[in-house]
Design a protein around this motif. Structure first.
Motif, PDB file in Angstrom:
ATOM      1  N   GLY A   1      36.534  18.971  16.110  1.00 35.74           N
ATOM      2  CA  GLY A   1      35.372  19.337  15.251  1.00 35.74           C
ATOM      3  C   GLY A   1      34.862  17.954  14.645  1.00 35.74           C
ATOM      4  O   GLY A   1      34.692  18.116  13.245  1.00 35.74           O
ATOM      5  N   GLY A   2      35.045  16.844  15.119  1.00 35.72           N
ATOM      6  CA  GLY A   2      34.346  15.495  14.524  1.00 35.72           C
ATOM      7  C   GLY A   2      35.482  14.703  13.907  1.00 35.72           C
ATOM      8  O   GLY A   2      35.104  13.592  13.283  1.00 35.72           O
ATOM      9  N   GLN A   3      36.580  15.173  13.809  1.00 36.99           N
ATOM     10  CA  GLN A   3      37.888  14.387  13.198  1.00 36.99           C
ATOM     11  C   GLN A   3      38.094  13.072  14.216  1.00 36.99           C
ATOM     12  O   GLN A   3      37.930  13.028  15.455  1.00 36.99           O
ATOM     13  N   SER A   4      38.453  12.000  13.522  1.00 41.63           N
ATOM     14  CA  SER A   4      38.868  10.824  14.171  1.00 41.63           C
ATOM     15  C   SER A   4      39.864  10.903  15.322  1.00 41.63           C
ATOM     16  O   SER A   4      40.705  11.824  15.454  1.00 41.63           O
ATOM     17  N   LEU A   5      39.660  10.239  16.420  1.00 40.90           N
ATOM     18  CA  LEU A   5      40.436  10.431  17.609  1.00 40.90           C
ATOM     19  C   LEU A   5      41.719   9.404  17.536  1.00 40.90           C
ATOM     20  O   LEU A   5      42.486   9.229  18.687  1.00 40.90           O
ATOM     21  N   ASN A   6      41.369   8.422  16.625  1.00 47.19           N
ATOM     22  CA  ASN A   6      42.321   7.342  16.679  1.00 47.19           C
ATOM     23  C   ASN A   6      43.777   7.713  16.686  1.00 47.19           C
ATOM     24  O   ASN A   6      44.149   8.423  15.506  1.00 47.19           O
ATOM     25  N   SER A   7      44.632   7.289  17.597  1.00 52.37           N
ATOM     26  CA  SER A   7      46.189   7.301  17.571  1.00 52.37           C
ATOM     27  C   SER A   7      46.625   9.010  17.892  1.00 52.37           C
ATOM     28  O   SER A   7      47.483   9.532  17.270  1.00 52.37           O
ATOM     29  N   ILE A   8      45.438   9.712  18.048  1.00 51.61           N
ATOM     30  CA  ILE A   8      46.005  11.206  18.302  1.00 51.61           C
ATOM     31  C   ILE A   8      46.155  11.466  19.650  1.00 51.61           C
ATOM     32  O   ILE A   8      45.541  11.198  20.491  1.00 51.61           O
ATOM     33  N   ASP A   9      47.428  12.081  19.880  1.00 53.49           N
ATOM     34  CA  ASP A   9      48.041  12.539  21.251  1.00 53.49           C
ATOM     35  C   ASP A   9      47.622  13.943  21.265  1.00 53.49           C
ATOM     36  O   ASP A   9      48.300  14.688  20.838  1.00 53.49           O
TER      37      ASP A   9
ATOM     38  N   ALA B   1      41.168  24.783  23.204  1.00 54.63           N
ATOM     39  CA  ALA B   1      40.978  23.615  23.633  1.00 54.63           C
ATOM     40  C   ALA B   1      39.409  23.406  23.781  1.00 54.63           C
ATOM     41  O   ALA B   1      38.573  24.251  23.854  1.00 54.63           O
ATOM     42  N   LEU B   2      38.876  22.298  23.095  1.00 53.37           N
ATOM     43  CA  LEU B   2      37.676  21.896  22.909  1.00 53.37           C
ATOM     44  C   LEU B   2      36.886  22.728  22.036  1.00 53.37           C
ATOM     45  O   LEU B   2      35.676  22.502  21.706  1.00 53.37           O
ATOM     46  N   GLY B   3      37.633  23.452  21.188  1.00 48.29           N
ATOM     47  CA  GLY B   3      36.866  24.343  20.000  1.00 48.29           C
ATOM     48  C   GLY B   3      37.104  23.764  18.806  1.00 48.29           C
ATOM     49  O   GLY B   3      37.506  22.383  18.452  1.00 48.29           O
TER      50      GLY B   3
ATOM     51  N   ALA C   1      30.685  16.132  16.776  1.00 43.75           N
ATOM     52  CA  ALA C   1      30.123  15.133  16.132  1.00 43.75           C
ATOM     53  C   ALA C   1      30.686  14.690  15.032  1.00 43.75           C
ATOM     54  O   ALA C   1      30.994  15.674  13.979  1.00 43.75           O
ATOM     55  N   PRO C   2      30.688  13.394  14.393  1.00 40.62           N
ATOM     56  CA  PRO C   2      30.073  12.215  15.229  1.00 40.62           C
ATOM     57  C   PRO C   2      30.955  11.665  16.350  1.00 40.62           C
ATOM     58  O   PRO C   2      30.645  10.710  16.906  1.00 40.62           O
ATOM     59  N   VAL C   3      32.171  12.281  16.666  1.00 35.28           N
ATOM     60  CA  VAL C   3      32.986  11.772  17.478  1.00 35.28           C
ATOM     61  C   VAL C   3      32.349  12.123  18.942  1.00 35.28           C
ATOM     62  O   VAL C   3      31.667  13.152  19.355  1.00 35.28           O
ATOM     63  N   GLY C   4      32.553  11.315  19.867  1.00 40.28           N
ATOM     64  CA  GLY C   4      31.871  11.566  21.340  1.00 40.28           C
ATOM     65  C   GLY C   4      32.654  12.748  22.017  1.00 40.28           C
ATOM     66  O   GLY C   4      33.896  12.487  22.127  1.00 40.28           O
ATOM     67  N   TRP C   5      32.076  13.854  22.453  1.00 38.38           N
ATOM     68  CA  TRP C   5      32.749  15.094  22.997  1.00 38.38           C
ATOM     69  C   TRP C   5      33.448  14.647  24.408  1.00 38.38           C
ATOM     70  O   TRP C   5      34.225  15.312  24.604  1.00 38.38           O
ATOM     71  N   LYS C   6      32.744  13.596  25.120  1.00 43.41           N
ATOM     72  CA  LYS C   6      33.378  13.145  26.285  1.00 43.41           C
ATOM     73  C   LYS C   6      34.776  12.429  25.992  1.00 43.41           C
ATOM     74  O   LYS C   6      35.677  12.777  26.905  1.00 43.41           O
ATOM     75  N   GLU C   7      34.853  11.997  24.989  1.00 43.58           N
ATOM     76  CA  GLU C   7      36.267  11.503  24.510  1.00 43.58           C
ATOM     77  C   GLU C   7      37.314  12.622  24.385  1.00 43.58           C
ATOM     78  O   GLU C   7      38.419  12.711  24.685  1.00 43.58           O
ATOM     79  N   VAL C   8      36.640  13.697  23.629  1.00 47.20           N
ATOM     80  CA  VAL C   8      37.635  14.813  23.375  1.00 47.20           C
ATOM     81  C   VAL C   8      37.952  15.490  24.779  1.00 47.20           C
ATOM     82  O   VAL C   8      38.854  15.971  24.896  1.00 47.20           O
ATOM     83  N   LEU C   9      37.123  15.526  25.563  1.00 39.83           N
ATOM     84  CA  LEU C   9      37.361  16.211  26.929  1.00 39.83           C
ATOM     85  C   LEU C   9      38.411  15.319  27.730  1.00 39.83           C
ATOM     86  O   LEU C   9      38.966  15.999  28.289  1.00 39.83           O
TER      87      LEU C   9
END
Length: 231
Positions: A42-50, A12-14, A140-148
């Protein structure tokens, strides 16, 4: 001695980059060694990712199908180990041997709440700024806080019933190493030993002085353990 396929799965977070030192250490021992970055990492889009174990298991299936790999041995660190075990249950013919390290196997609402307290972005920035910086660069470029945040939701769901029950581990027939550091502050020795004993082909391996972060484990020692197990 014939060589084999090996897939490395991050935690997770890796991301796949987290496993690069281990991949390099193992590269001469395998005909085909691969690593992937799970969706939303790893910077991939978070859109629609569960974020869920099932989502990441589907990532592995798609990854192997795209490369025409019918079966592979798997090393899974932390969450990656959980994904490997889930894949073995859902598609047993795709999985040879499994080596996990630092995989959290017991989940409840109480355990999940304890774990997500460690994922407070503000506290991470305040107390471990180097870790915050690493996460920022890794995703990056996705915000790490969103991944968190998505990881937090996944853990809460695991605690609320999405996790595998201990009885399910009895159905995994592949040889499995449950690896744990003797100083791991996330995974207990008790849960690791319990699951190792439930697995028909399970065994427990303890790494001295290892806490939880993969970066703190001796890569050469880990690589040798993996080589011995899959040979």
């Amino acid at each position: 001695m014939s060589k084999k396929n090996l897939l490395l799965l991050h935690g997770a977070l890796g991301s796949a980059a987290q496993l690069a030192p281990l991949k390099e250490e193992l590269s001469s021992h395998f005909d085909n060694i691969q690593s992937l970055t799970f969706s939303g990492h790893g910077g991939q889009s978070l859109n629609s990712i569960d974020f869920s174990i099932d989502t990441f298991t589907k990532d592995v299936i798609a990854f192997l199908d795209e490369r025409g790999i019918d079966q592979t041995d798997i090393f899974g660190y932390s969450m990656g180990g959980y994904v490997a075990l889930n894949l073995a249950l859902l598609h047993p013919t795709m999985v040879g041997r499994i080596f996990t390290l630092g995989t959290k196997l017991e989940w409840s609402a109480e355990i999940a709440q304890k774990e997500v307290k460690m994922l407070n972005a503000e506290k991470i920035e305040e107390k471990v700024p180097a870790f915050a910086k690493m996460l920022e660069q890794r995703h990056a470029p996705v915000g790490w806080k969103e991944v968190l945040q998505k990881t937090t939701s996944m853990m809460i769901n695991l605690g609320n019933g999405a996790a595998l029950s201990f009885d399910r581990f009895k159905d995994i027939r592949q040889p499995v190493v449950i690896g744990i550091g003797d100083e791991d502050n996330m995974v207990t020795m008790e849960e690791s030993e319990t699951v190792a004993n439930l697995l028909p082909g399970g065994e427990l391996r303890v790494f001295k002085g290892f806490k939880h972060p993969l970066e703190q484990v001796d890569v050469k020692i880990l690589a040798e353990e993996i080589k011995q197990f899959v040979s």
